[in-house]
Design a protein around this motif. Structure first.
Motif, short mmCIF file in Angstrom:
data_model
loop_
_atom_site.label_atom_id
_atom_site.label_comp_id
_atom_site.label_asym_id
_atom_site.label_seq_id
_atom_site.Cartn_x
_atom_site.Cartn_y
_atom_site.Cartn_z
N UNK A 73 0.79 -1.24 0.00
CA UNK A 73 0.00 0.00 0.00
C UNK A 73 0.81 1.27 0.00
N UNK A 74 2.11 1.21 -0.35
CA UNK A 74 2.97 2.38 -0.27
C UNK A 74 3.16 3.09 -1.61
N UNK A 75 2.51 2.62 -2.67
CA UNK A 75 2.69 3.26 -3.97
C UNK A 75 2.04 4.64 -3.98
N UNK A 76 2.35 5.40 -5.01
CA UNK A 76 1.83 6.75 -5.17
C UNK A 76 1.10 6.87 -6.51
N UNK A 77 0.45 7.98 -6.74
CA UNK A 77 -0.26 8.28 -7.99
C UNK A 77 -1.57 7.52 -8.16
N UNK A 78 -2.15 7.01 -7.06
CA UNK A 78 -3.46 6.40 -7.16
C UNK A 78 -3.50 5.01 -7.74
N UNK A 79 -2.40 4.28 -7.66
CA UNK A 79 -2.34 2.94 -8.25
C UNK A 79 -3.37 1.98 -7.65
N UNK A 147 10.06 0.80 -9.21
CA UNK A 147 10.55 1.64 -8.12
C UNK A 147 12.03 1.95 -8.29
N UNK A 148 12.43 3.01 -7.63
CA UNK A 148 13.80 3.50 -7.73
C UNK A 148 14.28 3.81 -6.32
N UNK A 149 14.81 4.99 -6.09
CA UNK A 149 15.20 5.38 -4.75
C UNK A 149 16.60 5.92 -4.66
N UNK A 150 17.09 5.98 -3.44
CA UNK A 150 18.32 6.71 -3.17
C UNK A 150 19.55 6.06 -3.79
N UNK A 151 19.55 4.75 -3.98
CA UNK A 151 20.73 4.05 -4.49
C UNK A 151 20.77 3.93 -6.01
N UNK A 152 19.78 4.49 -6.69
CA UNK A 152 19.64 4.23 -8.13
C UNK A 152 20.80 4.76 -8.94
N UNK A 153 21.46 5.81 -8.47
CA UNK A 153 22.55 6.40 -9.25
C UNK A 153 23.68 5.40 -9.48
N UNK A 154 23.85 4.45 -8.57
CA UNK A 154 24.89 3.44 -8.74
C UNK A 154 24.35 2.07 -9.13
N UNK A 155 23.24 1.66 -8.51
CA UNK A 155 22.76 0.29 -8.67
C UNK A 155 21.58 0.15 -9.62
N UNK A 156 21.06 1.28 -10.12
CA UNK A 156 19.93 1.22 -11.03
C UNK A 156 18.61 1.13 -10.30
N UNK A 157 17.55 0.90 -11.07
CA UNK A 157 16.18 0.82 -10.54
C UNK A 157 15.72 -0.64 -10.58
N UNK A 158 14.46 -0.87 -10.28
CA UNK A 158 13.93 -2.23 -10.39
C UNK A 158 14.06 -2.76 -11.82
N UNK A 339 7.43 13.95 -9.28
CA UNK A 339 8.69 13.20 -9.37
C UNK A 339 9.28 13.30 -10.78
N UNK A 340 9.54 14.52 -11.19
CA UNK A 340 10.09 14.76 -12.52
C UNK A 340 11.54 14.29 -12.60
N UNK A 341 11.97 13.97 -13.82
CA UNK A 341 13.36 13.58 -14.05
C UNK A 341 13.80 14.16 -15.38
N UNK A 342 15.00 14.69 -15.42
CA UNK A 342 15.53 15.32 -16.62
C UNK A 342 16.98 14.89 -16.81
N UNK A 343 17.53 15.07 -18.02
CA UNK A 343 18.97 14.85 -18.18
C UNK A 343 19.74 15.71 -17.19
N UNK A 412 7.54 11.44 -14.85
CA UNK A 412 7.64 10.61 -13.66
C UNK A 412 8.89 9.76 -13.72
N UNK A 413 9.74 9.92 -12.71
CA UNK A 413 10.96 9.14 -12.66
C UNK A 413 10.81 7.82 -11.93
N UNK A 414 9.79 7.73 -11.04
CA UNK A 414 9.66 6.49 -10.26
C UNK A 414 8.25 6.22 -9.74
N UNK A 415 7.41 7.21 -9.63
CA UNK A 415 6.07 6.97 -9.08
C UNK A 415 5.13 6.34 -10.09
#
Length: 463
Positions: A73-79, A147-158, A339-343, A412-415
């Motif tokens: 139940x922790x997702x966002x954006x009304x899933x 999902x993504x999160x704080x470690x994504x810059x090195x380990x990637x996302x799901x 949760x925007x994401x840009x280059x 949306x970068x992760x939500x």
């Protein structure tokens, strides 16, 4: 429209007390962590096995009843909102770790296993699962929402860390996607079609994920900057230099104020970067020196290192408290999340324009995010009873999404798209790409029973 009595009878016979039409149970399963009002399903079916999911799905399919998978139940954006009623399939009871393979660095788990549960089971193996969205989410839900999160810059996302799945289609058929090999060229990549699909194509019943070695040395740091712009430009330079930072988190001055009040920390209330470095002792020390040099070039102040595990945990727990700390700034408010994401080269411009837009419209909105991969959040705090303020906030969030897309980023970068960002789909992808997605949805879910109304409005798919 109420559920057919014959379906209720079938599910009660199958599940006994694991089938519920209680108002409180339905209300709980009809909302996620977003600011949207609950939309309860007509019933909740608790699945404890693959066979349960198959039977529940087949029964719903026979009766043309929608179904929505539910994890933690922790997702966002009304899933999780049941926009068309139906049955919520709760897989939280499917929380067994099937197998951990240390030599191959992977694990097979049921969808209700949470990231903290998996990492606790990995204790003593020298391995860990790095995807950390903040909440103790279920791995099935994390895969479903990419999902993504704080470690994504090195380990990637799901997306980069799911090897294969067992999933159940709308009519109850079981498919196995991917496998345990680290690569394959055999046919369509169904695994990554389901990752990020938000339960609109199938229900995840099992998944195999990559594990990673626990680094020899870990060090965390916080550094202050005179402005968000200075901090972001430091991040850009760090990424361009190829420094293998595990985490880079931005927190603006308002976020720092909120964290101090909520988490009882004593951090300076100015724009700040939180870093975490993984590697060998020598490698981490080299990274530290590079970070300090870059920070100095961008007027960084007061580098503070947290080498001891308890100090690192305290620092990152404060970061993970960001959502609830922001809410505490205005008791009784709701947070409209973005949760925007840009280059990375456009990150400073996007954040600066967003902050100016929010200020111009009189909106209180802490800004923070995983800036190492160009992803940031503005939590717009609104009084739900102030309709004018809600409209201003929604308009600002929409402009942020359009701004990110115009900068060759994503809304949306992760939500995920869910309920709230459907009008961005064509803007971001173009009509032909969206039509292709709709055709895939229609092929796998011709009756539009799988989490209907998410990503595309129900009834608005090819078929």
């Amino acid at each position: 429209m109420p559920l057919p009595l014959s379906l209720c009878d079938d599910l009660r016979l199958l599940l006994n007390d694991r089938f519920s039409t209680s108002a409180s149970v339905r209300e709980h399963h009809g909302s996620d962590s977003s600011a949207l009002d609950p939309m309860p399903p007509d019933a909740v079916a608790y699945a404890n096995s693959l066979d349960d999911i198959v039977s529940i799905s087949a029964a719903c399919y026979r009766h043309d009843v929608p179904m929505i998978a539910y994890g933690s139940g922790t997702s966002l954006e009304g899933w999780l909102q049941a926009t068309h009623g139906g049955v919520s399939i709760d897989v939280s009871g499917m929380n067994q770790i099937v197998e951990i393979r240390v030599d191959d660095m992977d694990a097979t788990v049921q969808p209700g296993v949470t990231r903290k549960q998996l990492n606790a089971a990995l204790h003593g193996t020298g391995l860990f699962f790095p995807i950390d969205p903040g909440a103790d989410a279920s791995l099935g839900g994390m895969a479903a929402t990419r999902a993504s999160g704080t470690n994504a810059v090195r380990y990637g996302t799901m997306r980069e860390n799911v090897l294969g799945m067992t999933a159940v289609l709308a009519d109850g058929r079981v498919i196995n996607t991917g496998g345990r090999a680290r690569k394959s060229a055999a046919g369509y990549d169904l695994t990554h079609l389901l990752v990020g699909s938000g339960g609109t194509l199938a229900t995840i019943a099992e998944l195999t994920v990559k594990l990673h070695p626990i680094p020899e040395a870990i060090s965390a740091a916080v550094c202050r900057f005179p402005s968000v712009d200075h901090a972001v430009r430091a991040v850009i330079q760090i990424i361009q230099l190829g420094v293998p930072v595990a985490r880079i988190e931005l927190l603006d001055a308002l976020t720092m104020r909120a964290l101090n009040a909520y988490s009882k920390t004593q951090l300076r209330e100015v724009p700040s970067l939180l870093f975490e470095l993984h590697g060998s002792e020598a490698g981490v020390q080299e990274q530290l020196e590079t970070l300090r040099m870059v920070a100095d070039e961008h007027q960084g102040l007061d580098f503070e290192w947290a080498v001891h595990p308890e100090d690192r945990s305290r620092l990152w727990q404060a970061r993970h408290d960001g959502y609830f700390a922001a809410l505490a700034l205005r008791p009784g408010c709701r947070a409209l999340t973005t949760d925007a994401v840009v280059p990375i080269s456009r990150l400073a411009d996007c954040i600066e324009a967003t902050a100016a837009d929010l200020a111009q419209n009189g909106l209180l909105a802490p800004i923070f995010g995983h800036v190492g991969d160009g992803n940031f959040h503005a939590l717009i705090l609104v009084d739900p009873d102030d309709h004018a303020e809600v409209e201003r906030a929604e308009a600002a969030a929409h402009r942020l999404a359009e701004r990110a897309i115009a900068m060759d980023g994503s809304c949306t970068g992760e939500h995920g798209i869910g309920l709230t960002k459907q009008d961005c789909m064509t803007v971001e992808h173009g009509e032909n790409a969206v039509d292709t997605m709709k055709a895939i949805k229609a092929a796998l879910d011709p009756k539009q029973l799988m989490n209907p109304g998410k990503i595309f409005p129900r009834g608005n798919t090819a078929g």
